[in-house]
Enzyme design. Structure first.
Site, short mmCIF file in Angstrom:
data_model
loop_
_atom_site.label_atom_id
_atom_site.label_comp_id
_atom_site.label_asym_id
_atom_site.label_seq_id
_atom_site.Cartn_x
_atom_site.Cartn_y
_atom_site.Cartn_z
N GLU A 185 35.34 -106.49 -21.25
CA GLU A 185 35.14 -105.10 -20.82
C GLU A 185 34.43 -105.02 -19.45
O GLU A 185 33.46 -104.28 -19.29
CB GLU A 185 34.35 -104.32 -21.88
CG GLU A 185 35.07 -104.26 -23.22
CD GLU A 185 34.48 -103.26 -24.20
OE1 GLU A 185 33.31 -102.88 -24.05
OE2 GLU A 185 35.21 -102.83 -25.12
N GLU A 254 41.04 -104.42 -29.19
CA GLU A 254 40.10 -103.80 -30.13
C GLU A 254 40.62 -102.45 -30.58
O GLU A 254 40.49 -101.46 -29.86
CB GLU A 254 38.70 -103.64 -29.50
CG GLU A 254 38.00 -104.96 -29.26
CD GLU A 254 36.55 -104.81 -28.78
OE1 GLU A 254 36.00 -103.69 -28.89
OE2 GLU A 254 35.99 -105.81 -28.31
#
Ligand SMILES: *[C@@H]1O[C@H](CO)[C@@H](O)[C@H](O)[C@H]1NC(C)=O
Length: 733
Positions: A185, A254
């Site tokens: 991320e 995710e």
């Protein structure tokens, strides 16, 4: 003759064996715009996150078996740097930290692995997975174009890749690992860091690719992922996502099955209908890999929880609950979804969809191949109303916010909103096991100054002193207010104010607990203000500052500070106000009981425990408790019901169960107000209740009799009401 014949047969068999072996060894995992290719074949891959240190090795096989039965192809795990390298160059891959054993357990059941090395992992894990010592490497700056950081990151990444190669664990070597992740991320961070961020992410990609694993690398939430690294999506919904190059596949690393919890926060719930719809839409739009984060969340044992304030439970409302039990209807409904998707696999990987508008919010995506495969996805994205649509001359009824899957373009095998699985209602029940022989020991705070860690003029940052060897740091100082307390202005008690950067603070004046304050995950700072019970002459102020897990994300979180920041002010003395911030302070890391290792069977004999003090009222703060119990009958997972306690830590047979904090109840939270729009569902439960009441006790940590339970309680609680409970699945057929 006979012998020769056998020998030549054997030779032929051997040759075939070698040939097959050679073919396998040289197969690379690759990708194209449609999918990941394994052995040259495009695949729809269904994945779920199970983090090895969040359960015990004794649980792994069962968890992986349940994942396989649930229709998963891949198990995804982060690699947790700080547990593996507690001090520079000292490695630990034992027990729950046995990464190779975990991957081999996945391989044994014929599943693949996505290995997210990071080594920054976020993960609601202490310090985002970084070892705390890394912060003190001279000149270091995390996750940017910084030589000391890059050297350390390369070192650990290389270490893990070499370990995997040595065990032949990459698919290119015949092993189960088909994907690896570098960084995590980074997109939002990279934007803030500008050119340095760009240089860093380019470096990270080539560093990873040069490690030559033979399987693709991904970067999640990083739209600038350099080729050949694939950028992937994380989120509640990812059907709007496209990779940064047309020749990369659409991967969802995710898919949030629920959400984590923080002490003082509500429990979060994601309805399976919404999760299934999100996944089905992702596949409908051409996605070919998705991973549930989490499939089994597990437990943040010890002090591994990050945050701060992340709970010990990392249940995540996942399809398999914290204790390893199947959570219905989530597990069963997703299993049916997976079966339906797999029936469409050939059509999905071999063709691009034809899109037909069926209504204002209704669409058909049809995947059809030349050799006659046809699969259709009929969606209704209206969250309020059902719709009747006409498709291929037949009527189909679509519930609100749902997708029907037609693997033959005719018959509906699955609709995301129609849940056939019963709710399991997993619950806690009493056990036949009693906690016996309770004894207590008061953490002695009268002589903290005798053997200080350090002294200084002024207030010091907490982690710089503790190096996270303990949650606890004492700040102690003295103040002389003169001959008589009656000199206090207007007969009023003076007020003490203490400003802390976080995370929790207990204030002791002359040995008495004057009060406690806590921050939250979003606002870590806290300020104590209260009347100060001062005596004539010298007074001792002892502040117990407590870290509740180090931050795991945020811009340069390594620079964030913890502990008493100041000012520390006494107001309302007859001589005016006194700023204590800049006087001499004494520092003491940790508790006496920690130093004496009171948590272990050997350490407990080093102090005099007191019998019968358990029922004393009021319960004292800073108290150690111990008791013994025999293992309960049966084989259900076990937990401690800590509801009667306040805040502290708990150990069984010397192993840390984790932090508990039952005094922190969920504040503002609403009931499930899930609206079916493209926003994270707001389903929050447990308002006014302790965020976490039960604490997982792994069965494998227990022996048949005389198990030692040790508790350190900070503020006071009723230990006589603690009980050992078992978790059962309430599913009825
Ligand atoms: C940590 O403490 C040392 C010694 O007091 C000090 O020199 C140093 O600046 C501190 N570092 C940080 C990051 O606070």
């Amino acid at each position: 003759m006979e012998t020769n014949n056998s020998v030549s047969k054997l030779f032929i068999l051997l040759s075939i064996g070698l040939l097959v072996n050679a073919l396998l060894v040289h197969t690379l995992v690759s990708y194209d715009k449609k999918a990941i290719l394994i052995n040259g074949k495009r695949r729809i891959l269904i994945s779920g996150s199970i983090h090895y240190p969040r359960s015990t090795p004794q649980m792994w096989e069962d968890l992986i078996q349940k994942a396989k039965d649930g229709g998963l192809d891949v198990i995804d795990t982060y690699v947790f740097w700080n547990i593996h390298e507690p001090s520079p160059g000292n490695y630990n891959f034992e027990g729950r930290y046995d990464l190779v054993r975990f991957i081999k357990a996945v391989q044994k059941q014929g599943l693949y692995v996505h290995l997210r090395i990071g080594p920054y992992i976020c993960a609601e894990w202490n310090f985002g997975g970084f070892p705390v010592w890394l912060k003190y490497v001279p000149g270091i700056s995390f996750r940017t174009d910084n030589e000391p950081f890059k050297a350390a990151m390369r070192g650990f990444t290389q270490k893990i890749v070499e370990m995997m190669k040595r065990e032949n664990l990459f698919e290119s070597q015949g092993g189960p690992i088909i994907l690896s992740q570098i960084e995590n991320e980074y997109g939002p961070e990279g934007k803030v860091f500008g050119a340095a961020g760009e240089a860093y992410i380019n470096w990270a990609a080539s560093m990873a690719v040069e490690l030559d694993t033979g399987v693709p690398w991904v970067m999640c939430k990083e739209e600038d992922a350099p080729d050949p690294v694939i950028n992937t999506c994380n989120g509640f919904y990812c059907d709007g996502f496209a990779p940064n190059k047309p020749y990369k596949p659409t991967l969802w690393t995710e898919a949030w099955s629920g959400w984590f919890t923080e002490f003082g926060g509500p429990l979060n719930h994601r309805p399976v209908e919404d999760l299934a719809f999100a996944v089905a839409r992702f596949i409908q739009k051409g996605g070919s890999f998705f991973n549930y984060y989490m499939y089994h969340g597990g437990t943040n044992f010890g002090r591994t929880a990050g945050g701060p304030f992340i709970t010990t439970s990392y249940d995540y409302d996942a399809p398999i609950d914290e204790y390893g039990l199947i959570r219905e209807p989530k597990y069963g409904h997703l299993t049916e979804l997976h079966r339906a998707i797999k029936q469409c696999e050939q059509a999905l990987v071999s063709s691009d969809p034809t899109i037909t508008i069926l209504g204002s919010s209704q669409q058909a995506y049809v995947f059809s191949t030349e050799n006659g495969n046809c699969a259709a996805f009929l969606s209704n994205s209206d969250s309020k109303s059902a719709a009747r649509v006409m498709f291929n001359n037949l009527h189909y009824d679509l519930p609100p916010w749902s997708m029907s899957i037609l693997p033959d373009c005719r018959s509906v095998v699955f609709n995301t909103a129609i849940v056939g699985t019963q709710t399991s209602g997993n619950q806690m029940l009493p056990t036949n096991s009693e906690l016996l022989s309770w004894e207590t020991y008061d953490e002695d705070i009268s002589s903290l100054e005798d053997n200080p860690t350090t002294t200084a003029v002024g207030l010091l940052e907490q982690i710089n002193i503790t190096r996270d060897s303990s949650d606890y740091l004492w700040y102690i100082t003295s103040v002389d207010i003169g001959p008589s307390p009656s000199l206090l202005r207007g007969g009023q008690k003076p007020t003490l104010t203490v400003q802390s950067r976080g995370h929790a603070l207990h204030v002791f004046i002359n040995g008495q607990l004057s009060g406690s304050v806590y921050g939250t995950r979003e606002a870590m700072r806290c300020r104590f203000t209260g009347p100060a019970n001062l005596n004539a002459g010298m007074n001792r102020i002892a502040l117990l500052s407590i870290a509740v897990g180090l931050p795991n994300n945020g811009i340069h979180f390594e620079t964030w500070e913890t502990g008493i920041l100041g000012p520390v002010l006494l107001r309302g003395l007859d001589t005016g106000n006194r700023d204590l911030s800049w006087q001499k302070w004494t520092y003491k890391v940790g508790l006496k009981g920690e130093a004496m290792n009171l948590v272990s069977a050997t350490g407990i004999s080093s102090v005099e425990w007191v019998k019968g003090a358990l029922f004393a009222q009021p319960q004292k703060p800073l108290t150690w408790y111990k008791a013994y119990f025999d293992v309960p009958n049966g084989d259900e997972p076990l937990a401690l019901d800590m509801r009667s306690m306040g805040k502290g830590q708990v150990w069984i047979n010397g192993e840390s169960i984790g932090r508990y904090w039952t005094a922190y109840a969920a504040g503002s939270c609403g009931l499930c107000s899930y609206s079916g729009t493209y926003r994270p569902p707001k389903c929050q439960l447990g308002c006014g209740e302790p965020t976490q009441r039960w604490y997982h006790v792994p069965r494998s940590w227990l022996k048949p009799t005389q198990n030692l339970l040790v508790i350190f309680e900070e503020v006071g609680g009723d230990a006589s009401k603690i009980s050992l409970v078992r978790r059962i699945t309430g599913k009825t057929i």
